[in-house]
Write a protein that holds these residues in place. Structure first.
Motif, PDB file in Angstrom:
ATOM      1  N   GLY A  80      42.649  50.137  58.714  1.00  0.00           N
ATOM      2  CA  GLY A  80      41.677  49.089  58.440  1.00  0.00           C
ATOM      3  C   GLY A  80      40.230  49.530  58.450  1.00  0.00           C
ATOM      4  N   PRO A  81      39.750  50.189  59.518  1.00  0.00           N
ATOM      5  CA  PRO A  81      38.334  50.564  59.557  1.00  0.00           C
ATOM      6  C   PRO A  81      37.903  51.464  58.400  1.00  0.00           C
ATOM      7  CG  PRO A  81      39.293  50.692  61.745  1.00  0.00           C
ATOM      8  CD  PRO A  81      40.433  50.449  60.793  1.00  0.00           C
ATOM      9  N   ALA A  82      38.703  52.471  58.073  1.00  0.00           N
ATOM     10  CA  ALA A  82      38.331  53.397  56.995  1.00  0.00           C
ATOM     11  C   ALA A  82      38.296  52.705  55.647  1.00  0.00           C
ATOM     12  CB  ALA A  82      39.298  54.578  56.960  1.00  0.00           C
ATOM     13  N   TYR A  90      37.810  49.186  49.804  1.00  0.00           N
ATOM     14  CA  TYR A  90      38.084  47.805  50.191  1.00  0.00           C
ATOM     15  C   TYR A  90      38.596  46.999  49.001  1.00  0.00           C
ATOM     16  CZ  TYR A  90      37.099  43.031  51.800  1.00  0.00           C
ATOM     17  OH  TYR A  90      37.192  41.704  52.135  1.00  0.00           O
ATOM     18  N   ARG A  91      37.950  47.145  47.847  1.00  0.00           N
ATOM     19  CA  ARG A  91      38.408  46.417  46.654  1.00  0.00           C
ATOM     20  C   ARG A  91      39.798  46.872  46.234  1.00  0.00           C
ATOM     21  NH1 ARG A  91      34.447  45.756  41.742  1.00  0.00           N
ATOM     22  NH2 ARG A  91      36.058  44.223  41.290  1.00  0.00           N
ATOM     23  N   ALA A  92      40.020  48.192  46.239  1.00  0.00           N
ATOM     24  CA  ALA A  92      41.342  48.694  45.874  1.00  0.00           C
ATOM     25  C   ALA A  92      42.397  48.217  46.869  1.00  0.00           C
ATOM     26  CB  ALA A  92      41.320  50.223  45.811  1.00  0.00           C
ATOM     27  N   GLY A  93      42.045  48.242  48.152  1.00  0.00           N
ATOM     28  CA  GLY A  93      42.981  47.798  49.180  1.00  0.00           C
ATOM     29  C   GLY A  93      43.368  46.348  49.018  1.00  0.00           C
ATOM     30  N   ARG A 230      50.176  35.327  36.561  1.00  0.00           N
ATOM     31  CA  ARG A 230      48.838  34.792  36.812  1.00  0.00           C
ATOM     32  C   ARG A 230      48.005  35.929  37.384  1.00  0.00           C
ATOM     33  NH1 ARG A 230      51.945  32.805  41.156  1.00  0.00           N
ATOM     34  NH2 ARG A 230      50.988  33.048  43.217  1.00  0.00           N
ATOM     35  N   GLY A 231      46.687  35.806  37.234  1.00  0.00           N
ATOM     36  CA  GLY A 231      45.818  36.910  37.597  1.00  0.00           C
ATOM     37  C   GLY A 231      45.787  37.200  39.079  1.00  0.00           C
ATOM     38  N   LEU A 232      45.453  38.434  39.409  1.00  0.00           N
ATOM     39  CA  LEU A 232      45.225  38.827  40.795  1.00  0.00           C
ATOM     40  C   LEU A 232      43.789  38.477  41.169  1.00  0.00           C
ATOM     41  CD1 LEU A 232      46.974  42.308  40.717  1.00  0.00           C
ATOM     42  CD2 LEU A 232      47.644  40.410  42.198  1.00  0.00           C
ATOM     43  N   ARG A 233      43.615  37.671  42.181  1.00  0.00           N
ATOM     44  CA  ARG A 233      42.272  37.280  42.615  1.00  0.00           C
ATOM     45  C   ARG A 233      41.437  38.500  43.003  1.00  0.00           C
ATOM     46  NH1 ARG A 233      45.639  34.163  45.544  1.00  0.00           N
ATOM     47  NH2 ARG A 233      45.110  35.316  47.438  1.00  0.00           N
ATOM     48  N   SER A 234      42.081  39.492  43.572  1.00  0.00           N
ATOM     49  CA  SER A 234      41.364  40.641  44.126  1.00  0.00           C
ATOM     50  C   SER A 234      40.695  41.494  43.064  1.00  0.00           C
ATOM     51  CB  SER A 234      42.296  41.492  44.967  1.00  0.00           C
ATOM     52  OG  SER A 234      42.846  40.754  46.022  1.00  0.00           O
ATOM     53  N   PHE A 235      41.158  41.414  41.805  1.00  0.00           N
ATOM     54  CA  PHE A 235      40.507  42.215  40.756  1.00  0.00           C
ATOM     55  C   PHE A 235      39.068  41.771  40.547  1.00  0.00           C
ATOM     56  CE2 PHE A 235      44.642  43.773  39.033  1.00  0.00           C
ATOM     57  CZ  PHE A 235      44.288  45.099  38.993  1.00  0.00           C
ATOM     58  N   GLY A 236      38.770  40.506  40.796  1.00  0.00           N
ATOM     59  CA  GLY A 236      37.413  40.031  40.608  1.00  0.00           C
ATOM     60  C   GLY A 236      36.687  39.734  41.902  1.00  0.00           C
ATOM     61  N   ALA A 237      37.326  40.033  43.034  1.00  0.00           N
ATOM     62  CA  ALA A 237      36.731  39.676  44.319  1.00  0.00           C
ATOM     63  C   ALA A 237      35.607  40.610  44.684  1.00  0.00           C
ATOM     64  CB  ALA A 237      37.798  39.731  45.418  1.00  0.00           C
ATOM     65  N   ARG A 238      34.595  40.037  45.336  1.00  0.00           N
ATOM     66  CA  ARG A 238      33.469  40.801  45.840  1.00  0.00           C
ATOM     67  C   ARG A 238      33.314  40.474  47.318  1.00  0.00           C
ATOM     68  NH1 ARG A 238      30.376  43.125  42.033  1.00  0.00           N
ATOM     69  NH2 ARG A 238      28.662  43.400  43.484  1.00  0.00           N
ATOM     70  N   ARG A 239      32.835  41.451  48.063  1.00  0.00           N
ATOM     71  CA  ARG A 239      32.614  41.227  49.489  1.00  0.00           C
ATOM     72  C   ARG A 239      31.134  40.997  49.735  1.00  0.00           C
ATOM     73  NH1 ARG A 239      34.185  45.795  53.843  1.00  0.00           N
ATOM     74  NH2 ARG A 239      32.733  46.943  52.510  1.00  0.00           N
ATOM     75  N   ASP A 240      30.811  39.937  50.448  1.00  0.00           N
ATOM     76  CA  ASP A 240      29.408  39.618  50.743  1.00  0.00           C
ATOM     77  C   ASP A 240      28.867  40.563  51.820  1.00  0.00           C
ATOM     78  OD1 ASP A 240      29.466  37.539  48.971  1.00  0.00           O
ATOM     79  OD2 ASP A 240      30.168  36.090  50.488  1.00  0.00           O
TER      80      ASP A 240
END
Length: 240
Positions: A80-82, A90-93, A230-240
């Protein structure tokens, strides 16, 4: 209420009340498991950090009427930390664990569990670019699920390759006679990269160019979204 032990990868967590969390895991023996971890949001919690996304844990749980409860957690893979400390990882994970969750909605699969653990381990080590880890995981996970893409002979008529036109809906490359309008034509190196990713051949994958990686990523994403319907949400997700 009977106790049991299980090993699992933390997919995601949700807050519950003031101090608890609902933890969604992909386990080796039970498939998807949603369980309550009580008190883990308190600073005094002894195992809260072991139940963060991308962590692999050895769990002791007891069965409940609606949700099971996690009573102990020992870290088996502290990925998790790495992963969370690097934006690209993080996006790939997130794409990897979301895909794993969607594919694990049926019966338990020890192979799918092992593939997920291996992908997160490789992502955390950081020697392979995150996009390659992600795309390799997607192709191999869908292969385990019964949708193995074909990148050698034509997937429609069986004509010997090499072929460079890909029809995602048909499951791989096609010859010129079987090509459908609008089907993308890839560079030969991109097809070779897709073969390497499907085989887990990292040496071959690392020899690819940025252009080839971009083309292969587009095919891997389209293949995943086609089969998940249906699409994967994570492909467009961004971390604030």
């Amino acid at each position: 209420m009977p106790l049991y032990r299980e090993v699992g990868v933390v997919i995601r967590t949700h807050k519950l009340g003031e101090a608890d969390r609902i933890v969604t895991l992909l386990t080796r023996g039970r498939g998807l498991l949603r369980a309550v971890a009580k008190g883990v949001r308190r600073t005094s919690s002894k195992f809260g950090a072991r139940l963060e996304p991308f962590m692999v844990a050895d769990l002791q749980c007891y069965e409940g009427r609606t949700l099971d409860t996690i009573t102990q957690a020992e870290t088996l893979g502290a990925y998790g930390p790495a992963i969370s400390s690097d934006y690209d990882r993080y996006r790939a994970g997130n794409v990897i664990v979301e895909t794993a969750e969607r594919l694990a909605e049926g019966d338990p699969s020890s192979e799918l569990y092992a593939l997920l653990v291996g992908a997160l381990r490789t992502l955390a080590v950081g020697k392979i670019p995150p996009d390659l880890v992600r795309d390799g995981y997607l192709l191999r996970a869908f292969s385990l699920a019964g949708w193995t893409p074909g990148f050698d002979e034509c997937v429609r008529c069986g004509a010997a390759g090499p072929h460079t036109v890909v029809v995602v809906q048909l499951g791989g490359v096609v010859c010129e006679d079987c090509r459908t309008p609008g089907s993308p034509r890839l560079d030969p190196g991109s097809i070779a990269l897709l073969r390497s990713l499907l085989a887990g051949d990292w040496d071959g994958a690392l020899a690819s160019t940025e252009r080839e990686r971009g083309q292969a990523a587009g095919i891997a994403a389209a293949y995943a979204q086609w089969h998940l319907e249906r699409g994967l949400r994570s492909f467009g997700a961004r971390r604030d």
